[in-house]
Structures are given as C-alpha cells and as structure tokens.
Design a protein around this motif. Structure first.
Motif, PDB file in Angstrom:
ATOM      1  N   SER A 564      37.223  39.253  40.050  1.00  0.00           N
ATOM      2  CA  SER A 564      38.406  39.506  39.517  1.00  0.00           C
ATOM      3  C   SER A 564      39.556  40.345  39.376  1.00  0.00           C
ATOM      4  O   SER A 564      40.224  40.125  39.686  1.00  0.00           O
ATOM      5  CB  SER A 564      37.551  39.089  37.422  1.00  0.00           C
ATOM      6  N   LEU A 565      38.353  41.565  40.022  1.00  0.00           N
ATOM      7  CA  LEU A 565      39.170  42.277  39.676  1.00  0.00           C
ATOM      8  C   LEU A 565      40.544  42.866  41.545  1.00  0.00           C
ATOM      9  O   LEU A 565      41.769  42.676  41.089  1.00  0.00           O
ATOM     10  CB  LEU A 565      38.453  44.393  40.238  1.00  0.00           C
ATOM     11  N   VAL A 566      39.548  42.705  42.221  1.00  0.00           N
ATOM     12  CA  VAL A 566      40.341  41.617  44.069  1.00  0.00           C
ATOM     13  C   VAL A 566      41.463  40.835  43.455  1.00  0.00           C
ATOM     14  O   VAL A 566      42.758  41.512  43.249  1.00  0.00           O
ATOM     15  CB  VAL A 566      39.431  42.108  44.289  1.00  0.00           C
ATOM     16  N   LYS A 567      41.738  40.289  42.649  1.00  0.00           N
ATOM     17  CA  LYS A 567      42.235  38.984  42.559  1.00  0.00           C
ATOM     18  C   LYS A 567      42.927  39.016  41.575  1.00  0.00           C
ATOM     19  O   LYS A 567      44.828  39.294  42.041  1.00  0.00           O
ATOM     20  CB  LYS A 567      41.371  37.810  41.693  1.00  0.00           C
ATOM     21  N   SER A 568      43.356  40.627  40.969  1.00  0.00           N
ATOM     22  CA  SER A 568      44.173  41.342  40.362  1.00  0.00           C
ATOM     23  C   SER A 568      44.695  41.227  40.997  1.00  0.00           C
ATOM     24  O   SER A 568      46.809  42.015  40.870  1.00  0.00           O
ATOM     25  CB  SER A 568      43.470  41.845  39.041  1.00  0.00           C
ATOM     26  N   VAL A 569      44.057  42.766  41.542  1.00  0.00           N
ATOM     27  CA  VAL A 569      45.354  43.154  42.616  1.00  0.00           C
ATOM     28  C   VAL A 569      46.330  42.625  43.280  1.00  0.00           C
ATOM     29  O   VAL A 569      47.562  42.879  43.842  1.00  0.00           O
ATOM     30  CB  VAL A 569      43.907  44.571  43.460  1.00  0.00           C
ATOM     31  N   GLU A 571      46.851  39.584  42.740  1.00  0.00           N
ATOM     32  CA  GLU A 571      48.401  38.871  42.510  1.00  0.00           C
ATOM     33  C   GLU A 571      49.139  40.446  41.812  1.00  0.00           C
ATOM     34  O   GLU A 571      50.989  39.604  41.874  1.00  0.00           O
ATOM     35  CB  GLU A 571      48.170  38.558  40.856  1.00  0.00           C
ATOM     36  N   ILE A 572      49.332  41.387  41.580  1.00  0.00           N
ATOM     37  CA  ILE A 572      50.152  41.870  41.916  1.00  0.00           C
ATOM     38  C   ILE A 572      51.130  42.525  42.671  1.00  0.00           C
ATOM     39  O   ILE A 572      52.393  42.568  43.010  1.00  0.00           O
ATOM     40  CB  ILE A 572      49.779  43.720  40.756  1.00  0.00           C
ATOM     41  N   ALA A 573      50.299  42.659  44.018  1.00  0.00           N
ATOM     42  CA  ALA A 573      50.438  43.258  45.747  1.00  0.00           C
ATOM     43  C   ALA A 573      51.221  41.873  45.392  1.00  0.00           C
ATOM     44  O   ALA A 573      51.607  42.151  47.356  1.00  0.00           O
ATOM     45  CB  ALA A 573      50.206  43.694  46.693  1.00  0.00           C
TER      46      ALA A 573
END
Length: 726
Positions: A564-569, A571-573
């Motif tokens: 989930s952490l990588v997916k969040s990063v 989405e931001i980028a």
C-alpha cells in the motif's frame, strides 16, 4: 602431483645392465629356441629307430619261418621220400632251428597225424585234435593260406601256433601246424631300453593282449591296452608318436605296427627324461645369464659410482650456491670432461662470490636510503606478509599504534601486538586490500582520526611479497568537515523559519487575501511558490541528515503494509511520470507485505528513488519497482532505463552532495544520502548497480525484526547504528 625422481646413479646401472645382459638374453633365447626342437627331433629319431629295429626283428623272425615253409611242404608232399626219411629230415630241421617247438600234419578233421618236436621245448608230446580250435576252423572254412594264433605260455615258454593250408587237389587238402617259441626274441627285447624310464610294449592288437613288456610298472603297460593311442597305432600305416598323461606324469610314445601278425610295438618314456638334455641346456643357459647378470651388476655399480660420484658432488655444491653460499669448491680427479666441468664450476662460484660481495654493498646502500625515506615520512607505514607478520615498521606507525619505539618488532605478528579494538581493522585491510577505513583513536583531551588502507606489494615479475599498510592522519580534514557541517546546519536552521513565513505569505497572496491578482501576477507567484518549496525541501533534507548523524531522529516502528505504501507513492508521482509518458511497473509476489518499519521514512526512500528514476528516465522509458518478502528479510529495488551511472561514481553516489558530473537535474545531492541513512537505521543495506546506456538499479533489503509497537531511537555513532528502546 608429486614429481617423479629417478637418480642418475640408478640410470647408469640400469643402462649398463641392459647393454650387458640384453644381447646375452636375446642370443640365449634364440639358441634355446633353435636347439630345443633339434634335440627333441633327435630323441624322436632315436625312439623311431628303436621301434623300427624291433619291428624288423619280429618281421625277420616270422620271415625265416615263411622261407622254411615251402621246404617243409615239399618234403611232406613228396611221394619219393618215405615217411621215415621225411621224419628224419624234419627232425634235422628242428635241430637246426631252435625257435621251432614242433611241426605237425593235420588231416581235414583237425587230427594230428604226424608230430615232429624239439624235446628241449616240448615234454610229453601227444597227438592232439584241433577240431574245436577256433584258428583251425577259421583257416579251414576260409580262403586263408596261413593264420597265426594267439600267444600262450607252456611251462614258461611263450608259444605261437602258425596254421598253413596245403591243397593236394580240389577235394583233398591237409594242414601244417608249426609251433614257435618267442622266448629268444623276448630275451633280446628285454635289453632294449631307453634311459631310466623307457620301456617297450608288444601288443596283440587283434586280441587286445599284452605280449611283451620290460616296464617296471606293469599297471602302466596294461593300461595302454585301453588307451586311445593303441587305436591310433593300429590305424596308422607308418611310424608315429604321441604324448599322454598317466598318474600326473607326462609320457611320450613312439609306435609302429607289424601288419603280418597285427602286432603293435610301443616305446614309452617320461617326457622330462626324454627331453632332459634340452631342459639341462635351458637351465645351464639360465645359470649363465644369472652369473653374467651378477657380474654386470658389480661392474655397473663400479662404473656408475665412478661416473655419478663427481656429478653428485656438483649437485651438492650447486645446492650450496643456490642457498647463497658462493664460497664453495669441488675436487674432481677423473681426467676427463667431468674434471673440466668441475673446474668450470669452481671458476663460476668464484665469480659469483665476487659479484655477490659487490651487490651486497649496493643492497646495503639501497636499504639505507629506503629506510631513511620510510622512517622520515610523516605517515605510519607497516610492511607485513599476508599472515600479518611484520617485515618493516617505521617509528611513526609505532607511535600511532602505541607500540614501543625502541623495540625491534620485525618477524612478530601484528595481531599479537595490537589492542583488541584495532585488530578487526587490520584484519579487514589485509583481507580486502585497497579498501579505506577510518580509524578513530581520539582521547578525552585530543582528537585523532586516521585513514588506513593496504596496498599489495609485488615484484617486477608479479610475485606477491606482502602488503603495505598506511596510516594517514585526517584529523584536520575531519575537523574542517565538522566545522563546515555545523556552519551549514546553523545557516539552514536559521533559514527555515523565514522560508516558512515567506511560503505562508505567498499562499495568502495566491488566495487573493491582499486583493485580486491578474494572470501575470498569479504566474509569478506560482514560480515563487515552486522555488520556495524546493528551497524548503533542501533545508529540510540538510536538517534531517544532521539529525540522523547526531542521533536525534526518532523512529516510530510499527507494522506497515509496504504494498500500500508503494502504491501511495506511485499515486503522488503519477502526474510526473505520465507527463513524460513513462511506463511504471510495480511487481510484488503478495497482495500485502507487512514489515516493522517507520512508514514515514520508508515512504521517503521510495519517493527519493522514484523521483530520481523519473528525473533520469527519458520519455516513453520504463521504471520497475520490485518488492519481495522472504523468511528473513524484505528485498526491493527501483530500476530505470536511463543513461546509467559511470562506474567511478557507483561507490560514492550515496555520499552527501554527490552528483554525477554534467548530469545534474537540479537536485541537492542529499536524496540518496537520506535513503542510505534510513535503510541503515533499519539494520539494512542499500547499493547501486548500473551499466552505461542501460539504466540504473537501486536495491535494498531490510531484515525482519520482531519488535512491539513502540518507539525506538536510532543513534548513529562512528558510522554504526545502535538501537535503544525508549
């Protein structure tokens, strides 16, 4: 593989033995090969002549009888001679021929009508009736003119009956029976022997009876009646020979047949005795070879000693010279080339000794210069072999390591002299040459930091001698770096609050709080906002690194889903990589990967790595983020398809403010440094891999640590991380 060593002394003996005995062995072998068949042929001829002689005597014996028969028939058939005169003539014939036992006239019924006999050979003569006699009936009822009966004995006299048929006319006939004694012939045969084991057998082949033998072993003679050799002799039309085995003894036999009476003469002898001369010849040749071999060994030993002794002296002297002792001479008195070789060797040793003395002076001078340079240099220098034994150490190195300066330390092991704190450092530089390690020897009153490394020492031929370890004082450089960092941290800290205020006022102006703005003013405020945001990011990065280095960064360790952490990063980028049409792949083996980490800092690691990848990946390139969980660790990497990192920057890319020359994209050079500190704070490791033109790959792993949901404080001291629970 061990090298095989064959001494020259043994070679001389072996060569001389081969030269001296090989011709003799070859000649002896050829002589034996030629003579053995010849001797065997000679003995075969002796056997053949003997059996032929016996057969001739038997034939002569019966031939004399066949010559008398016409005379006897004529006397008996004559009508001009009275029976009294006929008897007188026949009696005279018996007196002359001692082999005839009796002469009888038989009528057609087999009855003896007249019988003239030898009184010395026949006692109590009687007229006999042969009507039932097999031989008489056989000659009577056949076309045979003569027939020899079976041998029999009468008062130790060997006899044989010969029947002769005489026709007077077609209807009338009479028979003559002549009885012969074989004793005189057998007495003569008794003396016919060959050697100790040779014997003669006379066998009646028709009746399978032994007529005569002079063998010592009667059983052996009797056994020949059933032996296949008898059938071979009967079928043979000439003289023959054959070998046979009896009671584990090999015999040779010569045979011949007397066809007139169907007798077989066998001459047998043990093979070893028959070929005794051949065997004795072979043994004699073997003795001669052994004798010559012994003599050759003695002569070879003497010759080899005379040749190899001077050579061994030269070898011993050469070994002495090889050890560095040139003051050696050899004395050789052989009056040949070996003596010349010894004199040449002595001359060579003398010249080498003179040259060594000259070179020794040069070496001493060079050593003095080298030691003067080494001992006057300001850095500490230690020359050791790969086991850590000291070959050379200057006073500065002794002073740095706290060793006694006046005490010689050569040939001692450095690990036995060092403090336990310093031993791991020297173990590392010996095992990994050309690696730089900082050594902090600071005390309460003084700061002393040294940079140490080891360099392999090789000769011009590439032979490894050992390692040179250098202790270079970098205390001043470290102090200057500290002052610089302190100044930089102070400035950035003082700039942070004003920059925060500036961004706040820019926000108010952008929102129209101070009045409505036109398009040109809004564009200018957007540029100011981006520039202030970038400047504030740089200030925060510098302050975060300062906190990590000072051990003041507090981490909140808790279970975090890294997927989930990588997916969040991502989405931001997303706006950034979509703007360049970059294809971003996220590969993970599981839908959820939990790890006990500080989620905020790990997110920053992925943000920095992804930001760099987007920055250096060309349009329509590819970025791959990989995440894997094992039993022991979490492994991940971020890979791009950009230009890649030059090899000389791979090991320095994580240092502060490090940037590839001519490849700056507007960064501060602190992002990778923060990533390194964060990963190491989690007891992990981060590294870079790259090939020019094919992109870069940044990989890291974090070991799994079973901790509670509590805060931990990370202290960074001397580049090592210590975790203490708060």
């Amino acid at each position: 593989m061990k090298k095989f060593y064959f001494p020259i002394y043994a070679k001389f003996i072996l060569i001389l033995l081969i030269l001296s005995t090989a011709p003799l062995i070859i000649i002896s072998f050829q002589t034996t090969r030629i003579l053995q068949p010849a001797l065997q042929t000679i003995y075969g001829e002796i056997h053949t002549k003997l059996v032929t002689n016996i057969a001739t005597k038997i034939q002569s014996y019966f031939f004399s009888l066949s010559q008398l028969l016409p005379f006897i028939e004529e006397i008996i058939s004559s009508y001009d001679i009275s029976w009294e005169n006929k008897q007188s003539i026949l009696q005279s014939l018996l007196d002359v021929n001692k082999n005839i036992v009796s002469i009888s006239i038989l009528d057609d019924s087999g009855k003896e009508k007249v019988k003239i006999y030898n009184p010395d050979l026949l006692e109590n003569p009687k007229l006999l009736n042969f009507a039932q006699d097999t031989n008489f009936n056989k000659i009577k009822n056949s076309n045979l003119k003569k027939l020899f009966g079976k041998i029999y004995t009468d008062n130790n006299i060997y006899k044989i009956d010969a029947f002769y048929k005489k026709e007077i006319n077609k209807t009338k006939q009479f028979y003559i029976l002549i009885s012969l004694t074989l004793n005189p012939m057998f007495e003569e045969f008794k003396e016919q022997r060959v050697g100790r084991t040779g014997f003669i057998n006379v066998i009646d082949a028709q009746h399978k009876t032994l007529i005569f033998t002079n063998a010592y072993d009667i059983k052996l003679s009797s056994s020949l009646l059933q032996h296949p050799i008898l059938n071979e002799a009967v079928k043979s039309v000439s003289i023959g020979s054959k070998e046979f085995l009896h009671n584990k003894i090999q015999y040779i036999a010569s045979y011949i047949t007397v066809p007139e009476i169907n007798w077989v003469i066998l001459l047998c002898q043990e093979k070893n005795e028959a070929y005794k001369s051949s065997i004795l010849l072979t043994q004699q040749i073997f003795r001669i070879i052994v004798l010559v071999l012994l003599i050759s060994i003695i002569i070879s030993f003497l010759i080899a000693t005379g040749i190899s002794k001077p050579i061994l002296k030269l070898v011993s002297a050469a070994k002495t010279v090889a050890l560095g002792n040139f003051n050696v001479t050899v004395e050789i008195k052989t009056y040949d080339e070996l003596e010349t070789l010894g004199e040449t060797f002595n001359h060579m040793a003398k010249k080498l000794n003179e040259y060594a003395e000259i070179q020794l002076d040069k070496l001493i001078a060079e050593k003095t210069k080298t030691e003067a340079i080494i001992f006057s240099i300001h850095d500490g220098i230690i020359l050791t072999n790969y086991n850590g034994d000291i070959l050379l150490i200057n006073n500065r190195a002794k002073e740095i390591l706290g060793l006694k300066s006046g005490e010689p330390l050569e040939n001692q092991n450095i690990f036995s002299l060092l403090d336990k704190k310093l031993q791991p450092v020297f173990e590392t530089i010996i095992k990994e040459p050309n690696k730089y390690i900082e050594l902090d020897l600071s005390t309460e009153n003084f700061s002393r930091i040294y940079q140490t490394s080891a360099v392999p020492v090789t000769t011009l031929k590439g032979e490894k001698i050992g390692l040179v370890s250098i202790l270079h004082d970098i205390t001043l450089e470290k102090e200057l770096d500290r002052l610089k960092d302190d100044f930089l941290h102070s400035i950035t800290h003082d700039l942070r609050n004003p920059m925060t205020s500036i961004r706040g006022f820019i926000k108010f102006l952008s929102d129209g709080t101070a009045g409505e703005l036109n398009e040109q003013q809004k564009k200018m405020l957007e540029i100011m906002d981006r520039a202030s945001y970038r400047l504030l990011g740089m200030i925060n990065d510098i302050l975060d690194i300062a906190k990590l280095e000072a051990g003041k960064m507090e981490l909140k360790i808790e279970p975090v889903d890294l997927v989930s952490l990588v997916k969040s990063v991502l989405e931001i980028a997303q706006p950034q990589y979509e703007r360049k049409k970059i294809n971003v792949k996220f590969i993970t083996q599981k839908p959820q990967v939990y790890a006990n980490v500080d989620g905020r800092l790990i997110e920053r690691v992925y943000t920095n790595l992804l930001g760099n990848a987007i920055k250096f990946t060309p349009e329509e390139g590819t970025i791959t983020i990989y995440l894997e969980e094992t039993d022991e660790k979490i492994f991940s990497y971020v890979q791009d398809t950009g230009e890649g990192i030059p090899p000389e920057y791979i090991n320095t890319i994580f240092e502060k403010f490090a940037q590839v020359k001519n490849k700056s994209k507007g960064g501060t050079g602190l992002g990778l440094t923060i990533c390194k500190y964060v990963i190491e704070a989690h007891k992990g490791k981060i590294w870079a891999e790259s090939e020019l033109g094919k992109g870069a790959k940044f990989s890291f792993f974090i070991p799994k640590i079973n901790v509670s949901n509590e805060q931990q404080k990370i202290l960074l001291q001397n580049n090592s991380i210590k975790i203490t629970t708060v």
